[in-house]
Design a protein around this motif. Structure first.
Motif, mmCIF file in Angstrom:
data_model
loop_
_atom_site.group_PDB
_atom_site.id
_atom_site.type_symbol
_atom_site.label_atom_id
_atom_site.label_comp_id
_atom_site.label_asym_id
_atom_site.label_seq_id
_atom_site.Cartn_x
_atom_site.Cartn_y
_atom_site.Cartn_z
ATOM 1 N N GLU A 254 -15.945 14.397 -3.255
ATOM 2 C CA GLU A 254 -15.957 15.567 -2.374
ATOM 3 C C GLU A 254 -14.657 16.356 -2.427
ATOM 4 O O GLU A 254 -14.663 17.580 -2.441
ATOM 5 N N ASP A 255 -13.524 15.651 -2.447
ATOM 6 C CA ASP A 255 -12.232 16.325 -2.257
ATOM 7 C C ASP A 255 -11.170 15.557 -3.038
ATOM 8 O O ASP A 255 -10.369 14.821 -2.472
ATOM 9 N N SER A 256 -11.168 15.726 -4.359
ATOM 10 C CA SER A 256 -10.388 14.847 -5.234
ATOM 11 C C SER A 256 -8.887 14.993 -5.094
ATOM 12 O O SER A 256 -8.129 14.090 -5.456
ATOM 13 N N ASN A 257 -8.421 16.105 -4.555
ATOM 14 C CA ASN A 257 -6.982 16.368 -4.491
ATOM 15 C C ASN A 257 -6.438 16.374 -3.072
ATOM 16 O O ASN A 257 -5.340 16.871 -2.822
ATOM 17 N N ILE A 258 -7.202 15.823 -2.137
ATOM 18 C CA ILE A 258 -6.771 15.872 -0.738
ATOM 19 C C ILE A 258 -5.432 15.154 -0.552
ATOM 20 O O ILE A 258 -5.215 14.066 -1.084
ATOM 21 N N TYR B 202 0.834 -1.199 0.000
ATOM 22 C CA TYR B 202 0.000 0.000 0.000
ATOM 23 C C TYR B 202 0.866 1.246 0.000
ATOM 24 O O TYR B 202 1.959 1.263 0.570
ATOM 25 N N ILE B 203 0.357 2.282 -0.651
ATOM 26 C CA ILE B 203 1.062 3.559 -0.741
ATOM 27 C C ILE B 203 0.205 4.640 -0.107
ATOM 28 O O ILE B 203 -0.969 4.787 -0.453
ATOM 29 N N VAL B 204 0.784 5.368 0.818
ATOM 30 C CA VAL B 204 0.129 6.505 1.464
ATOM 31 C C VAL B 204 0.744 7.784 0.915
ATOM 32 O O VAL B 204 1.954 7.829 0.648
ATOM 33 N N GLN B 205 -0.082 8.807 0.722
ATOM 34 C CA GLN B 205 0.467 10.128 0.398
ATOM 35 C C GLN B 205 -0.078 11.149 1.380
ATOM 36 O O GLN B 205 -1.274 11.212 1.639
ATOM 37 N N SER C 56 0.676 14.171 -15.850
ATOM 38 C CA SER C 56 -0.269 15.153 -15.316
ATOM 39 C C SER C 56 0.367 15.980 -14.202
ATOM 40 O O SER C 56 1.259 15.513 -13.498
ATOM 41 N N PHE C 57 -0.102 17.204 -14.032
ATOM 42 C CA PHE C 57 0.328 17.998 -12.879
ATOM 43 C C PHE C 57 -0.703 17.915 -11.750
ATOM 44 O O PHE C 57 -0.543 18.532 -10.703
ATOM 45 N N ILE C 58 -1.785 17.112 -11.969
ATOM 46 C CA ILE C 58 -2.771 16.849 -10.911
ATOM 47 C C ILE C 58 -3.033 15.340 -10.834
ATOM 48 O O ILE C 58 -4.174 14.889 -10.923
ATOM 49 N N PRO C 59 -1.984 14.524 -10.642
ATOM 50 C CA PRO C 59 -2.178 13.071 -10.668
ATOM 51 C C PRO C 59 -3.141 12.559 -9.609
ATOM 52 O O PRO C 59 -3.878 11.597 -9.853
ATOM 53 N N ASN C 60 -3.149 13.191 -8.432
ATOM 54 C CA ASN C 60 -4.055 12.716 -7.386
ATOM 55 C C ASN C 60 -5.515 12.889 -7.778
ATOM 56 O O ASN C 60 -6.367 12.049 -7.467
ATOM 57 N N VAL C 61 -5.837 13.983 -8.455
ATOM 58 C CA VAL C 61 -7.202 14.197 -8.927
ATOM 59 C C VAL C 61 -7.593 13.099 -9.908
ATOM 60 O O VAL C 61 -8.667 12.492 -9.809
#
Length: 232
Positions: free
Chosen positions: A152-156, A91-94, A176-181
Motif C-alpha cells: 500500500e505505502d512502500s516508502n512510508i 530493532y530499528i525504527v525509522q 539506492s536513493f529509495i532504500p525504504n521502498v
C-alpha cells in the motif's frame, strides 16, 4: 503501556525542520520512556537553524546527532541504518522529522514486530498534495507488476524492522536513493511484511525538500530503480 520490544534504535533524517524538531524529539522521549531507545538524528545539511536547535541534545545519552553535508533522504537513511548496525539494539525504527505521523502510531507497529521482519504503517487518509499521493499509487502498481507483491505505502516514514533483517539486506539497498521502498519489497517477497493503518496529519511547518521538477525527476528515477531491482 507495556511493550514486548525493549531495545530500539530510532533513525530520524532531518532537513530544515527548525520549527518542529524539538517537538518531535520531546514527543518521542515522552511516549517511549518505558523503552530502552537511542535516537539517531541525521541533519542532512540543513540551511536553516536546525543544527543550532539540535545542540540542546548534545549531552543527552539517548540521542546521537550526526551533522553532515546534504546527500538526500535515501543516502541519509542508509547512513543512519549503518550506524544502528554498530549498536546493541534488536530493532530499528525509522520516522521522519515533520511530525505528520504521531509517534503514538508506532505502538501499533511494535505490537507486530516480533512476528515480522518489517512492519510499516500506511497512510490510509493521507494529507499530502495530490501529486505525491498519485506518485505513491503509481509506484504501488509498478511494484505489483514488476515484483508480484502489493504494498500500500512502500516508502512510508514509519517502520520498525529487525536488526537481523537489516543486516541481511542493507548491501542490496545501500546504493539506492529509495532504500525504504526496496526494503519493503524484500520483506514482502519473503512474506514477512505487514502494514498497519496509520494516521497522517497535514504538514504545518518546514518546507518539503523535493518539489515540482525535482519531484518529477525523483518519481521517474524511483520507477526505473524499482523496475531494475533484483530481489535475488
Amino acid at each position: 503501556m507495556s511493550f514486548k520490544v525493549k531495545k530500539i534504535a530510532i533513525v530520524i533524517p532531518v532537513y530544515n525542520e527548525e520549527e518542529i524538531i524539538h517537538t518531535v524529539v520531546e514527543d518521542i522521549k515522552d511516549k517511549l520512556s518505558n523503552i530502552d531507545y537511542k535516537i539517531i538524528i541525521l541533519n542532512d545539511g540543513s540551511t536553516d537553524n536546525t543544527e543550532k536547535k539540535l545542540k540542546i541534545y548534545e549531552n543527552d545519552k539517548n540521542i546521537l546527532i550526526i551533522n553532515k553535508h546534504n546527500e538526500g533522504h535515501g543516502k541519509t537513511l542508509i547512513r543512519g541504518y549503518e550506524q544502528t548496525l554498530k549498536m546493541d539494539f534488536d530493532y530499528i525504527v525509522q520516522i521522519d522529522s515533520d511530525d505528520q505521523i504521531p509517534i503514538e502510531e508506532l505502538y501499533k507497529l511494535i505490537e507486530f514486530s516480533g512476528s515480522f521482519d518489517l512492519v510499516c504503517g500506511f497512510r490510509y487518509k493521507r494529507n499530502d498534495p495530490f501529486i505525491r499521493i498519485l506518485i505513491t499509487n503509481i509506484l504501488k502498481y509498478i511494484i505489483f507488476i514488476r515484483h508480484g507483491v502489493f504494498i500500500e505505502d512502500s516508502n512510508i516514514p514509519l517502520r520498525i524492522m529487525s536488526k537481523l533483517f537489516l543486516l541481511d539486506n542493507i548491501d542490496k539497498v545501500k546504493n539506492s536513493f529509495i532504500p525504504n521502498v526496496l526494503l519493503s519489497i524484500l520483506a514482502s517477497k519473503k512474506n514477512n511484511f505487514k502494514q498497519v493503518k496509520t494516521i497522517h496529519k497535514s504538514r504545518n511547518t518546514g518546507i518539503v525538500s523535493i518539489r515540482k521538477l525535482n519531484l518529477l525527476i525523483l518519481c521517474i528515477r524511483s520507477l526505473l530503480e524499482v523496475i531494475k531491482f533484483k530481489t535475488n
